[in-house]
Scaffold this motif. Structure first.
Motif, short mmCIF file in Angstrom:
data_model
loop_
_atom_site.label_atom_id
_atom_site.label_comp_id
_atom_site.label_asym_id
_atom_site.label_seq_id
_atom_site.Cartn_x
_atom_site.Cartn_y
_atom_site.Cartn_z
N LYS A 76 0.82 -1.20 0.00
CA LYS A 76 0.00 0.00 0.00
C LYS A 76 0.86 1.25 0.00
N TYR A 79 2.23 1.82 -3.61
CA TYR A 79 1.34 2.37 -4.65
C TYR A 79 0.83 3.76 -4.30
N HIS A 87 -6.31 0.49 -4.50
CA HIS A 87 -5.59 -0.78 -4.61
C HIS A 87 -6.01 -1.56 -5.85
N SER A 88 -7.30 -1.54 -6.17
CA SER A 88 -7.78 -2.33 -7.31
C SER A 88 -7.23 -1.79 -8.62
N ASN A 91 -3.56 -2.81 -8.72
CA ASN A 91 -3.47 -4.25 -8.93
C ASN A 91 -3.74 -4.59 -10.41
N LYS A 92 -4.79 -3.99 -10.97
CA LYS A 92 -5.16 -4.25 -12.37
C LYS A 92 -4.08 -3.76 -13.32
N LYS A 95 -0.92 -6.03 -13.09
CA LYS A 95 -1.14 -7.32 -13.76
C LYS A 95 -1.11 -7.17 -15.28
N ALA A 101 -0.41 -10.55 -9.78
CA ALA A 101 -0.69 -9.50 -8.79
C ALA A 101 0.60 -9.07 -8.10
N PRO A 102 0.65 -7.83 -7.58
CA PRO A 102 1.85 -7.35 -6.89
C PRO A 102 2.30 -8.27 -5.75
N SER A 103 1.34 -8.83 -5.00
CA SER A 103 1.69 -9.71 -3.88
C SER A 103 2.36 -10.98 -4.36
#
Length: 300
Positions: A76, A79, A87-88, A91-92, A95, A101-103
């Protein structure tokens, strides 16, 4: 075209140094001394990307680099610092560039970080391919012990004269430009001259033809002149992991991989600064194409 190139280089430097701020077309165009309309067209002509695409790509690449080598910073925090408020959305977007995903990316790095290859998938989206190891990590560590002397050093500020290159194939021509500039000022050749490459992007997250590398020469004092092609750059004083040895160009990737693995194993964290190479000899003057190099990572 040369004058346009100078202005675009100035704008690119501004963008890359201010990724954590709210970047807008009007301000960047002003830095490049263009109207917003003309700047957008010329930027795409020279870089092959729209301004917005470039900014988003640089932000995502920087986030990928932080995810891989700065494990102490939360996703967090990364970004938010780079201007993604949701976050979404982050994340999008992540990807879209790296296929995961970043994780997931963070869990796979740094061990597979050196094997990330950007590819075009069948549906045209840019994905990430995590290929198998060329060698086992233990073999890499054994190679490191035999070939790379690694130390942590405190170094003073370094003042450089720099020429920007986009893509690895343009590095040697950039050094040639720098040397011709230095000859006119009686700065080349001279005793104990150090040539340096500063990596403002990583080949692991940036396409090879878009990696920004500065071909640099170490100076005794700060460069005052600003003519666009050759510009001043500073490596701040601080602590560095330094890996030294004699290598061919083909060894460079393995040296960098080894150094970043060593950094993580010894629980160091990379500063918000750029890694660089210092050349102490010329590979063209060695019968086996070898050169004496320091590979340097700025750390806390």
């Amino acid at each position: 075209m040369e004058e346009h190139r100078k202005r675009i280089i100035k704008a690119i430097r501004y963008i890359d140094n201010n990724l954590e701020t709210a970047l807008n077309l009007e301000k960047i165009a002003e830095v490049g001394m263009y109207s917003p309309y003309h700047f957008h067209r010329i930027f795409k002509l020279i870089t092959g990307e729209t301004l917005q695409s470039y900014i988003i790509r640089k932000k995502i690449e920087k986030s990928a680099f932080y995810l891989a080598v700065k494990k102490d910073i939360g996703i967090k925090d990364i970004y938010l610092e780079l201007g993604f408020l949701d976050h979404s959305v982050f994340n999008k977007t992540f990807k879209k560039y790296y296929g995961v995903a970043p994780s997931v990316f963070r869990k796979s790095a740094p061990e597979t970080f050196h094997k990330i290859v950007q590819t075009e998938s069948k549906n045209g989206q840019v994905g990430a391919v995590f290929s198998q190891y060329i060698c086992l990590v233990e073999n890499l560590l054994n190679w490191t012990k035999m070939n790379l002397k690694i130390e942590v050093k405190e170094w003073p500020e370094m003042n450089l004269a720099s020429v920007m290159s986009l893509g690895i194939v343009n590095v040697e021509p950039s050094f040639n430009v720098l040397i011709e500039w230095a000859k006119k000022r009686q700065l080349f050749p001279r005793e104990n001259l150090k040539m340096i490459s500063v990596y403002h992007d990583s080949f692991k997250v940036t396409p090879a033809d878009k990696v920004r590398i500065h071909a640099c020469m170490l100076l005794d004092k700060r460069l005052e002149e600003q003519n666009g092609i050759v510009f001043p750059e500073t490596i701040d004083a601080g602590k560095f992991i330094v890996g030294s040895g004699e290598f061919t160009l083909d060894d460079f990737e393995q040296c960098w991989v080894s150094l970043f693995l060593w950094m993580n194993e010894h629980h160091y964290s990379m500063r918000k600064a750029f890694p660089f190479e210092i050349y102490h000899s010329n590979f063209k003057e060695h019968p086996e194409g070898k050169m004496i190099v320091d590979f340097c990572i700025p750390i806390h």
